[in-house]
Enzyme design. Structure first.
Site, PDB file in Angstrom:
ATOM      1  N   GLY A  60     -30.664 -15.609   3.022  1.00 42.66           N
ATOM      2  CA  GLY A  60     -30.577 -15.081   4.374  1.00 42.66           C
ATOM      3  C   GLY A  60     -30.891 -13.603   4.490  1.00 42.66           C
ATOM      4  O   GLY A  60     -31.064 -12.886   3.499  1.00 42.66           O
ATOM      5  N   HIS A 480       2.528   3.893   1.537  1.00 46.94           N
ATOM      6  CA  HIS A 480       2.183   5.320   1.567  1.00 46.94           C
ATOM      7  C   HIS A 480       1.714   5.739   0.175  1.00 46.94           C
ATOM      8  O   HIS A 480       2.290   5.322  -0.827  1.00 46.94           O
ATOM      9  CB  HIS A 480       3.414   6.135   1.951  1.00 46.94           C
ATOM     10  CG  HIS A 480       3.243   7.618   1.775  1.00 46.94           C
ATOM     11  ND1 HIS A 480       2.610   8.407   2.711  1.00 46.94           N
ATOM     12  CD2 HIS A 480       3.618   8.446   0.759  1.00 46.94           C
ATOM     13  CE1 HIS A 480       2.607   9.656   2.296  1.00 46.94           C
ATOM     14  NE2 HIS A 480       3.214   9.714   1.106  1.00 46.94           N
TER      15      HIS A 480
END
Length: 495
Positions: A60, A480
């Site tokens: 593709g 974090h």
């Protein structure tokens, strides 16, 4: 683009042309893009007889001339950019002398770090080649009959296939999928036909680096290519006819992306509709582009990035009973059915948003439908990313769209510089923007400009799919320091 189709009201097509030379199969796939190849392999593994025909791009468009080579080159260009900025991170290269490494002047490093164009091409071609080779193995391994050739419909659900060195082959499918994709659009601009120009597919071959590139078009393709060239040190002038680049984004988001381009040396001209291209002679530089308001842009090379057009010409779709839209895409309903009995279309050619992940979702819809399950393309939440530097990630409604719908809107924004991870990365450009409904607290959409925005936006998408309110996302315990933690920070601004 997808519209309801009353197949019952459509006149029945004439009987299919058969005959002893026609191969009958369960599934015929014309074009092996993401949706087509995925469906072909899935149905073949289930035991269906499947023929898939691909003209020239095994695997593709995405693998060969779009997502994969583009992002491979962008990755290399970002490495160059980071190496050029190494002294800001306290890093000196081994080949630098002591005096140079201790100097605050980056010029020595900047001169040492450069692109080896041949090596860059080899890396890109190696990534693409490996993926193509994998598909060449996967296709026959699935049990499908993979045919390289050009298909043309000659009757309902029936094609004739022309392949080099082979006899014309006729195939008819009980079910047919059209998945032929799109190609770069080249509009009628005076003088363009006499000039040498690149499309995005040409640029990805990297025949040479321009001394100055002029880009026509400020959509996703144009800004990604401009950013890539800017990272490689090529001066760029980008011309866009609209009020701001990336027309479907809010003006503030587009302006932030434009600032990122300008930081890379890209000159962005908006309201600049190209009306004429001139050169001293065919294929001779410089290329001069004139705009409707009298401005000019001059460069050694010209990139035409003004969208893509569907591959429907010469497919013989009239013989198949397939109808096109006004823009030339195959007309489908929200189950990807065309007006022709047993014929579906998917991916770019069917007007699906031109992202590989959207085409892959088309495959999932078709997979379920052919398995007798309920599935639809209606109401899909499709995110997208623009791989500029910094990146843009987007999902859902823009602020402009939400207000146009009459929604009671609240908007949360915070600079990317407020995110601790951005500080550690030394990449603080951009901002986070989240649009919410003031009454229901529903998250309506988000745009993020900054490092790893293409990854962070998925967190917003998942929250939207899960029906989380903005407060739930604000209060989520996010690792974090990560860029996703910026979602806590931006939504804190709403209270």
């Amino acid at each position: 683009m997808n519209q309801p189709i009353d197949t019952a009201a459509t006149p029945a097509p004439p009987p299919a042309v058969g005959g002893p030379g026609t191969q009958e199969v369960d599934l015929l796939v014309v074009g092996g893009g993401k949706a087509g190849k995925s469906l072909a392999m899935t149905r073949a593994k289930k035991g269906d007889s499947v023929v898939m025909i691909e003209r020239d791009k095994v695997g593709g468009t995405c693998i060969n001339v779009a997502c994969i080579p583009t992002k491979t080159l962008i990755s290399s260009a970002r490495v160059l950019h980071e190496v050029q900025g190494a002294p800001a991170y306290g890093v000196s290269l081994p080949e630098m002398g002591a005096d140079e490494s201790s100097s605050t002047d980056d010029s020595a490093l900047l001169h040492r770090a450069r692109i080896d164009l041949a090596a860059l091409r080899r890396r890109k071609e190696g990534v693409v080649g490996a993926m193509v080779a994998a598909h060449e193995h996967m296709f026959p391994a699935s049990g499908m009959d993979f045919v390289r050739g050009t298909a043309r419909f000659v009757a309902p659900r029936t094609v004739e296939v022309t392949s080099p060195g082979a006899a014309v082959r006729r195939v008819r499918g009980k079910t047919v999928l059209i998945n032929t994709g799109t190609v770069p659009a080249v509009p009628a601009i005076a003088g363009l036909g006499q000039a040498a120009y690149w499309t995005s597919e040409d640029l990805l071959t990297l025949p040479e680096l321009p001394s100055h590139l002029v880009v026509l078009g400020g959509g996703v393709i144009g800004v990604e290519m401009a950013s890539l060239m800017g990272l490689l040190g090529v001066p760029v002038t980008l011309l866009h006819a609209g009020e701001h680049i990336l027309d479907r984004e809010d003006p503030d988001v587009a302006a932030e992306v434009a600032r990122g381009l300008e930081a890379l040396g890209v000159r962005v001209l908006t309201g600049a509709r190209a009306t004429r291209v001139t050169t001293p002679g065919p294929g001779v530089a410089p290329v001069v582009v004139r705009t409707a308001d009298g401005r000019e842009a001059t460069g050694s090379h010209l990139l035409v990035a003004l969208g893509r057009t569907p591959v429907t010409e010469d497919l013989g779709l009239e013989a198949a009973g397939v109808e096109l839209t006004e823009r030339g895409f195959v007309r489908v309903d929200d189950q990807l059915r065309t007006r022709a009995e047993g014929v579906y279309a998917a991916g770019d050619v069917a007007g699906t948003p031109q992202f590989t992940h959207a085409s892959w979702n088309d495959f999932r819809v078709l997979r379920d439908i052919l398995d007798g399950k309920e599935a639809t393309t209606a109401g899909r939440l499709i995110p997208w990313a623009v791989f500029t530097t910094p990146e843009l990630g987007h999902v859902g409604l823009t602020e402009t769209q939400a207000r146009a719908q009459g929604r009671p809107v609240r908007v949360a924004t915070t600079p990317t510089a407020a995110v601790p991870r951005a500080k550690t990365l030394g990449r603080t450009e951009g901002f986070y923007k989240v649009i919410v409904d003031a009454d229901t607290e529903e998250i309506l959409g988000a745009a993020i400009v900054g490092p790893e925005a293409s990854e962070v936006i998925t967190s917003v998408q998942m929250a939207m799919l899960g029906g989380l309110t903005w407060r739930r996302l604000r209060d989520a315990v996010i690792t974090h320091p990560t860029m996703s933690e910026g979602l806590n920070i931006v939504l804190d601004s709403l209270g």
